[in-house]
Design an enzyme around this catalytic site. Sequence first.
Site, short mmCIF file in Angstrom:
data_model
loop_
_atom_site.label_atom_id
_atom_site.label_comp_id
_atom_site.label_asym_id
_atom_site.label_seq_id
_atom_site.Cartn_x
_atom_site.Cartn_y
_atom_site.Cartn_z
N HIS A 113 39.19 59.33 78.52
CA HIS A 113 40.15 59.92 79.45
C HIS A 113 39.97 61.44 79.52
O HIS A 113 39.78 62.01 80.60
CB HIS A 113 41.57 59.55 79.00
CG HIS A 113 42.65 60.08 79.89
ND1 HIS A 113 43.29 59.31 80.82
CD2 HIS A 113 43.18 61.32 80.00
CE1 HIS A 113 44.17 60.05 81.46
NE2 HIS A 113 44.14 61.29 80.98
N GLU A 114 39.99 62.08 78.35
CA GLU A 114 39.87 63.54 78.33
C GLU A 114 38.48 63.98 78.79
O GLU A 114 38.34 64.98 79.49
CB GLU A 114 40.17 64.11 76.93
CG GLU A 114 41.57 63.79 76.41
CD GLU A 114 42.69 64.20 77.34
OE1 GLU A 114 42.52 65.20 78.09
OE2 GLU A 114 43.73 63.52 77.36
N HIS A 117 38.46 64.15 82.54
CA HIS A 117 39.02 65.40 83.08
C HIS A 117 38.00 66.53 82.95
O HIS A 117 37.80 67.31 83.87
CB HIS A 117 40.25 65.83 82.27
CG HIS A 117 41.48 65.03 82.53
ND1 HIS A 117 41.97 64.82 83.79
CD2 HIS A 117 42.35 64.42 81.68
CE1 HIS A 117 43.09 64.10 83.71
NE2 HIS A 117 43.34 63.83 82.44
N ASP A 189 49.50 62.99 84.24
CA ASP A 189 48.58 63.39 85.31
C ASP A 189 49.11 62.93 86.65
O ASP A 189 49.11 63.66 87.64
CB ASP A 189 47.20 62.73 85.13
CG ASP A 189 46.55 63.11 83.82
OD1 ASP A 189 46.83 64.22 83.33
OD2 ASP A 189 45.77 62.30 83.30
ZN ZN Z 1 44.98 62.97 81.61
#
Ligand code: ZN
Length: 338
Positions: A113-114, A117, A189
Site C-alpha cells: 500500500h505505502e 503511494h 486516503d
Molecule cells: Zn494510503
Amino acid sequence: MLDPALLRPGRFDRRIIVDMPDIRGREGILKVHTRKIPLADDVDLSVTARGTPGMSGADLANMVNEAALLAARHNRDKVTMAEVEEAKDRIFLGPEKKSKLIKEESRRMTAYHEAGHAVVGSKLKYSDTLHKVTIIPRGRAGGVTFFLPEDDRDEVSKEWCLDTITLSLGGRVAEQLVLNRMGNGARADIAGLSKLVRKMITQWGMSEKLGPISFGEREEQIFLGREIHQRQDYSEQTAQEIDEEVQRIVSECYDRAKQILEEDMDALHAVASALLDRETLNREEMDLLLEGKELPPLKRKAAGDEEKADTVADKEPDTETRPDFPGKPQPFPRPDTP
Ligand code: ZN
C-alpha cells in the site's frame, strides 16, 4: 474557537482571525524553543519547519520538548534530527506501536500500500515531493507515506489536485494489483480524496463540465472546525451532474495510478520488499530504488546517518531505554537539562 452561543450578534464587535504560522514563522518559533536545547549538527530547523504545516506555536513547543525527552531517553547529550523527526511523527500520528504484533500478511499489505503511494507519487509532476515512507504503525495508521510541499500552500492548482488524488489512490491500486485484495487501510486516503474532488467541483470551479460556479451555499460555523449547515442551491439535475463529475475524475485518476504502477511493477516490488526489510525509507533510498539500484547494506551506514540507525534499532525494541507510551502524546513538562 468559541461556542456559537458566545458569538451571537452584538456580543463581539470585531473578530480577528489569527492564522497558523507559515513556514518562516514556524522556523522562527522553532528557533525560540530550541534556544536552550543543545542541538546536534544534523538538525536543520528549516527542514522541520517545512514538514510541520498546520502546526501551531504550542504544537511546535510540544514537539521540541518531546524531542528533548527522546534524546534524554536515548542517552544522548544532544538532540539529533532523528529525535526531532520522531517527535514530529508522535505529535502528528501518536507514538510508534512497536509492541503491536502485526501479522505478516497485513504487514505485506501495508508495505505494498505505502509503496504504491510512493511509486505513484514519484512519477507525478505536480504532486508534493516524497519525504519518507514507513510501515511502522502509529496511532490508527498502519503505515504512512509523507509528502512535503515545496512551500506553504494557500493556493492549489487543478493539476496539483488531480495528481494528489492519483497518488492517494496509489495505495489501494497497488494492493489490488499485487495481492488482489482490498483493505480498509485506504480509509483515510479515500475520505481525503473524496473531500478534495468535491471541493474542486463545487467550490473551486475546476470542472469544465459544470463551469466556474460555486454550488451549495455554506453557512460556516467556526465551531470545532465543522461545517454545520449546507444549503442546496442547485437543482436535482445539477446534483446528479456533480456526482457524475466526481466519479469521472476519481475513475480517471484511478486508471492513471494503475497505469503508472503497471508500467513500473519492478519499482513497486523493490520498494515494498525494501520496506518489509527496513520498515522506513527516506527520500534518497527511494530514489535509489526507483533508479533500479540496490540499497547499501544496513550495517554500512554513514556515521552521520542517525535517522536510519534509529530505524534499525526499532526492529529490536529495547524496553529499557525506549518505552512505548500508550495513547496520545501528552504535553510534557519541559526538562531543564534534556
Ligand atoms: Zn494510503
